[in-house]
Design an enzyme around this catalytic site. Structure first.
Site, PDB file in Angstrom:
ATOM      1  N   GLU A 132      -5.462   3.242  -0.783  1.00  0.00           N
ATOM      2  CA  GLU A 132      -4.914   3.478   0.559  1.00  0.00           C
ATOM      3  C   GLU A 132      -5.194   4.895   1.051  1.00  0.00           C
ATOM      4  O   GLU A 132      -4.308   5.577   1.554  1.00  0.00           O
ATOM      5  CB  GLU A 132      -3.408   3.190   0.572  1.00  0.00           C
ATOM      6  CG  GLU A 132      -3.085   1.739   0.230  1.00  0.00           C
ATOM      7  CD  GLU A 132      -1.603   1.390   0.334  1.00  0.00           C
ATOM      8  OE1 GLU A 132      -0.768   2.277   0.108  1.00  0.00           O
ATOM      9  OE2 GLU A 132      -1.304   0.223   0.639  1.00  0.00           O
ATOM     10  N   ARG A 153      -8.006  -9.556  -1.422  1.00  0.00           N
ATOM     11  CA  ARG A 153      -7.278  -8.365  -1.901  1.00  0.00           C
ATOM     12  C   ARG A 153      -6.574  -8.619  -3.241  1.00  0.00           C
ATOM     13  O   ARG A 153      -6.494  -7.733  -4.091  1.00  0.00           O
ATOM     14  CB  ARG A 153      -6.252  -7.933  -0.845  1.00  0.00           C
ATOM     15  CG  ARG A 153      -5.313  -6.856  -1.351  1.00  0.00           C
ATOM     16  CD  ARG A 153      -4.423  -6.317  -0.263  1.00  0.00           C
ATOM     17  NE  ARG A 153      -3.342  -5.532  -0.840  1.00  0.00           N
ATOM     18  CZ  ARG A 153      -2.301  -5.069  -0.160  1.00  0.00           C
ATOM     19  NH1 ARG A 153      -2.196  -5.304   1.126  1.00  0.00           N
ATOM     20  NH2 ARG A 153      -1.368  -4.362  -0.758  1.00  0.00           N
ATOM     21  N   LYS A 213       1.678  -3.198 -10.618  1.00  0.00           N
ATOM     22  CA  LYS A 213       2.780  -3.825  -9.876  1.00  0.00           C
ATOM     23  C   LYS A 213       3.001  -5.248 -10.385  1.00  0.00           C
ATOM     24  O   LYS A 213       2.081  -5.877 -10.892  1.00  0.00           O
ATOM     25  CB  LYS A 213       2.466  -3.865  -8.380  1.00  0.00           C
ATOM     26  CG  LYS A 213       2.536  -2.492  -7.718  1.00  0.00           C
ATOM     27  CD  LYS A 213       2.435  -2.580  -6.197  1.00  0.00           C
ATOM     28  CE  LYS A 213       2.493  -1.177  -5.587  1.00  0.00           C
ATOM     29  NZ  LYS A 213       2.424  -1.189  -4.108  1.00  0.00           N
ATOM     30  N   ASP A 218       1.726  -7.052  -3.206  1.00  0.00           N
ATOM     31  CA  ASP A 218       2.566  -5.871  -2.972  1.00  0.00           C
ATOM     32  C   ASP A 218       4.054  -6.179  -2.856  1.00  0.00           C
ATOM     33  O   ASP A 218       4.567  -6.254  -1.743  1.00  0.00           O
ATOM     34  CB  ASP A 218       2.083  -5.176  -1.679  1.00  0.00           C
ATOM     35  CG  ASP A 218       2.593  -3.750  -1.588  1.00  0.00           C
ATOM     36  OD1 ASP A 218       3.162  -3.273  -2.571  1.00  0.00           O
ATOM     37  OD2 ASP A 218       2.404  -3.115  -0.526  1.00  0.00           O
ATOM     38  N   GLU A 256      11.559  -2.788   0.406  1.00  0.00           N
ATOM     39  CA  GLU A 256      10.587  -2.640   1.494  1.00  0.00           C
ATOM     40  C   GLU A 256      10.301  -3.970   2.196  1.00  0.00           C
ATOM     41  O   GLU A 256      10.219  -4.028   3.421  1.00  0.00           O
ATOM     42  CB  GLU A 256       9.287  -2.058   0.928  1.00  0.00           C
ATOM     43  CG  GLU A 256       8.152  -2.020   1.918  1.00  0.00           C
ATOM     44  CD  GLU A 256       6.855  -1.455   1.338  1.00  0.00           C
ATOM     45  OE1 GLU A 256       6.838  -1.075   0.152  1.00  0.00           O
ATOM     46  OE2 GLU A 256       5.866  -1.394   2.086  1.00  0.00           O
TER      47      GLU A 256
HETATM   48  C1  BDP Z   1       3.083  -0.212  -0.360  1.00  0.00           C
HETATM   49  C2  BDP Z   1       3.841   0.674   0.571  1.00  0.00           C
HETATM   50  C3  BDP Z   1       3.279   2.055   0.670  1.00  0.00           C
HETATM   51  C4  BDP Z   1       3.025   2.608  -0.714  1.00  0.00           C
HETATM   52  C5  BDP Z   1       2.132   1.677  -1.473  1.00  0.00           C
HETATM   53  C6  BDP Z   1       1.949   2.098  -2.914  1.00  0.00           C
HETATM   54  O1  BDP Z   1       3.856   0.074   1.843  1.00  0.00           O
HETATM   55  O2  BDP Z   1       4.177   2.842   1.396  1.00  0.00           O
HETATM   56  O3  BDP Z   1       2.453   3.869  -0.645  1.00  0.00           O
HETATM   57  O4  BDP Z   1       2.703   0.413  -1.522  1.00  0.00           O
HETATM   58  O5  BDP Z   1       2.580   1.484  -3.768  1.00  0.00           O
HETATM   59  O6  BDP Z   1       3.983  -1.196  -0.743  1.00  0.00           O
HETATM   60  O7  BDP Z   1       1.195   2.999  -3.210  1.00  0.00           O
END
Ligand code: BDP
Length: 717
Positions: free
Chosen positions: A307, A352, A376, A381, A409
């Site tokens: 990201e 993804r 994770k 996510d 989140e």
């Molecule tokens: C996502 C979030 C973001 C985090 C990213 C992460 O939206 O804010 O920076 O994961 O885990 O869930 O790096």
């Protein structure tokens, strides 16, 4: 006047008593009545011998005094040696007399360095409870455990508990920025007051450490994974050192996120190439500088080439090069590097969900031994439900640690009551089949599947400076439950809910039973009203607050909800089977087969793996469209049930927390309906079908839902 003053004082005292309940988390230590314990300790106390005088032992002593006073209304005599009769003896092995040591010899053989023993031993016609371990922090864990036994009304006669944590690193990841905003934080601002540190030590730091120690959490990453290099400058390290000093006696190590480009940003180097000798030296010196201040510094957590974060790939290197370079820097001091596998790229047209596996699996066996790869729980996510991440079990020569998200989140922020240990348990129990049947994710994580020495579980914290720490009183249970599962990934979430309710609210069975029941159902409720049957990532983009299945205009395809649900006239869902992206092939053959086949794929994951026709019949005999609609309705109904049950809890709970939860459930109900209506109206455009009779009609139009904007939704940087 005097009367007025009295009234004011009364209001003040009752307010603070009530507010304190919110603040005190699961360490309420409310009066234990009607139990054998109470009478035993009230009338017949011979005192507690507390052996040793470290800061940690003093904390244990204070905790016992507080616990006894609050729960039983008396503080037994505290002795510093075993003289005469003592009910309880508290101290590490080296402080026990040889007689007791001998008695406990085989138990000591069963525990690791953080494990504890709580045992009733009878000698010369007297019974004593020994709380011990191999060092003082282990003793503190034992003390908290003993107090939990009292608080949850369990018997204290003939205790025989020998317990060790199954993982080494039990850690919170705070996504806290230096300006005190918290990425994906919904409970106020960051606890860390960088401006006032190091000179001002907020009592909150102490209470935070205490709460963590009470559930065995032994590490904290203070800063956001989207890191700021400034934390590594002397100005900030001095502040980090002050926090580390507070946490140390509680057995908690401090870790930091390392921004990969820090050598450029704060080191004035021209590059951050992990193979560049100046860069290598810069990190070595930085590590030495940190360890000089904080000798037990835990190490670094790194988000690289993910990201938009900088990383080794910016220099044509790979994740192994980056992780190993940092690992070398901290190795001389016993530090570790937690390198995250949360990667996906806008330049990769691949599904993804496949990218992290595709990139990391080939690195198996290539990382230094003080590197642990943080994965994770699912491949996308932190969704309300995801199948387990295919990397678990697929890297036998690499320690993998679990990353759960405690902050909600994607699960209703801090306004929805969702008991996450149920989700965590589902993931941990999942069988990867990577080494045959029984190769559960828990066994990967605790290292028993492949005999990894380094093990860990991380939880993205839901803690902020709200009075009640987590925004929602019930979100405290997710912090608590995370800690308990990090200690023992095999614990049943129902037991966790039970312990937490008793320690937080009341031991009354009339309260526990129904409330535990709604906690246990709450995770399925959120799945139902947000993303049933395997749907995922259809939240509004950016802040992720509320539904946004229609969003399709973002530059990166995989940031758009339409990428994930792929609804069209034919049906809905992401085809990840062989006929689609073949993501199923990343699992062991048994699981691949299960997920790949539309008929055998668990219905809870159906639309995760398959694009399914609207008319497809589910096991309940209903079409997919009807089932989807009914699930959304079921979610709303479940929230109503939660409201109903809670409304009857008034007499068991203080009025402040009662009202808070009541209001929050109203919000949850409102938002559950919002989710149902918005999603069904949107998907109906494709299915072209009527809603089943059992589903309530939407009260607004799709256009209305689409028009809602939340520019200041919290947690969105
Ligand atoms: C996502 C979030 C973001 C985090 C990213 C992460 O939206 O804010 O920076 O994961 O885990 O869930 O790096």
């Amino acid at each position: 006047m005097a009367l007025l003053r009295f009234v004011f004082l009364f209001i003040l005292i009752s307010f603070s008593a009530s507010a304190q309940k919110d603040y005190k988390l699961w360490l309420q230590y409310h009066t234990v009545s009607n139990s054998a314990i109470a009478s035993e300790y009230k009338n017949n106390s011979k005192g507690i011998a507390i052996l040793g005088n470290s800061e940690t032992i003093k904390i244990a002593e204070k905790e016992l005094k507080t616990g006894f006073w609050d729960m039983l209304g008396n503080v037994p005599e505290i002795k510093s040696e075993v003289k005469g009769e003592s009910d309880i003896i508290v101290g590490s092995r080296s402080n026990l007399n040889s007689e007791i040591k001998k008695e406990l010899q085989s138990d000591f053989g069963k525990i690791n360095n953080e494990g504890f023993i709580i045992k009733t031993i009878s000698s010369k016609s007297k019974k004593q409870i020994i709380i011990t371990g191999k060092n003082d922090v282990a003793v503190l864990y034992g003390v908290f455990n003993f107090l939990r036994i009292l608080q949850t009304n369990k018997s204290v006669t003939n205790l025989n508990i020998v317990d060790s944590p199954r993982t080494n690193i039990r850690i919170l990841n705070h996504w806290d920025n230096l300006d005190r905003t918290v990425e994906r934080g919904y409970a106020g601002f960051s606890l860390w007051n960088w401006q006032k540190l190091p000179d001002f030590i907020d009592q909150r730091y102490v209470d935070y450490a205490r709460a963590n120690a009470s559930v065995g959490i032994n590490g904290t990453v203070l800063t956001n994974v989207n890191a700021n290099a400034l934390i590594l400058t002397p100005q900030y390290l001095e502040k980090v050192e002050a926090l580390a000093n507070v946490f140390r006696p509680y057995g908690i190590k401090v870790y930091l996120t390392a921004r990969f480009s820090a050598p450029i940003e704060i080191g004035k180097l021209k590059t951050a190439d992990p193979k560049d000798s100046e860069v290598i030296d810069w990190w070595k010196n930085k590590a030495a500088e940190i360890y000089k201040r904080i000798p037990d510094f835990g190490g670094f957590l790194v988000k690289a080439n993910s990201e938009g974060q900088p990383g080794p790939q910016n220099y044509g290197r790979d994740h192994v090069d980056g992780a190993n370079m940092l690992a070398d820097a901290v190795a001389p001091f016993g530090g570790v590097v937690m390198w995250r596998a949360f990667v996906y790229s806008e330049h990769d047209a691949n599904d993804r969900a496949k990218q992290a596996y595709a990139e990391f699996q080939p690195y198996d066996g290539k990382f230094k031994e003080n590197v642990i790869v943080q994965v994770k729980n699912g491949a996308i996510d932190f969704q309300p439900r995801e199948p387990f991440h295919p990397l678990f079990g697929a890297m036998p020569k690499t320690p993998l640690m679990m990353e759960f998200q405690i902050t909600q989140e994607y699960l209703g922020f801090s306004t929805h009551l969702v008991f996450l240990p149920k989700l965590f348990q589902e993931v941990l129990e999942s069988d990867t089949y990577q080494k045959g049947k029984g190769s559960t994710v828990a066994k990967v994580v605790d290292g028993t599947l492949y005999q990894n020495k380094l093990t860990g579980i991380a939880g993205v914290a839901n803690i902020g400076n709200d009075l009640n720490w987590t925004g929602h009183p019930f979100a405290q249970a997710n912090w608590y439950g995370f800690g308990r599962l990090a200690w023992n990934p095999y614990l049943d979430s129902e037991i966790i809910a039970d312990e937490w309710l008793r320690s937080t609210f009341s031991n009354d069975g009339n309260f526990i039973k129904p409330i535990k029941n709604i906690m246990m159902k709450s995770r399925e409720a959120v799945v139902n009203y947000m993303t049933p049957l395997g749907l995922h990532h259809i939240m509004d983009t950016g802040h992720h607050y509320g539904p946004g299945p229609w969003v399709s205009n973002l530059s990166r395809p995989e940031w758009n909800p339409t990428y994930y649900h792929k609804a069209d006239e034919k049906g809905i869902g992401f085809d990840r089977s062989k006929s689609g992206t073949n993501a199923t092939a990343q699992y062991a053959p048994e699981i691949e087969k299960l997920f790949d086949n539309l008929e055998t794929c668990p219905e809870k994951d159906l639309l995760w793996f398959h694009h399914v026709s609207w008319d497809y019949k589910l096991k309940n005999g209903q079409t997919l469209w009807n089932s989807l609609a009914l699930k959304y309705q079921e979610g709303v109904n479940q929230v109503r049930e939660m409201q109903d049950v809670w409304s009857k809890a008034e007499k068991y709970v203080d009025s402040e927390r009662f009202k808070e939860v009541k209001m929050l459930l109203e919000i949850q109900h409102k938002e559950a309906k919002w989710w149902r209506d918005a999603c069904l109206l949107y998907f109906q455009q494709f299915s072209g079908k009527e809603l089943p009779a059992e589903v309530e009609r939407p009260t607004q139009t799709l256009e209305y839902f689409k028009s809602l904007k939340f520019p200041f939704a919290p947690g969105n940087g």
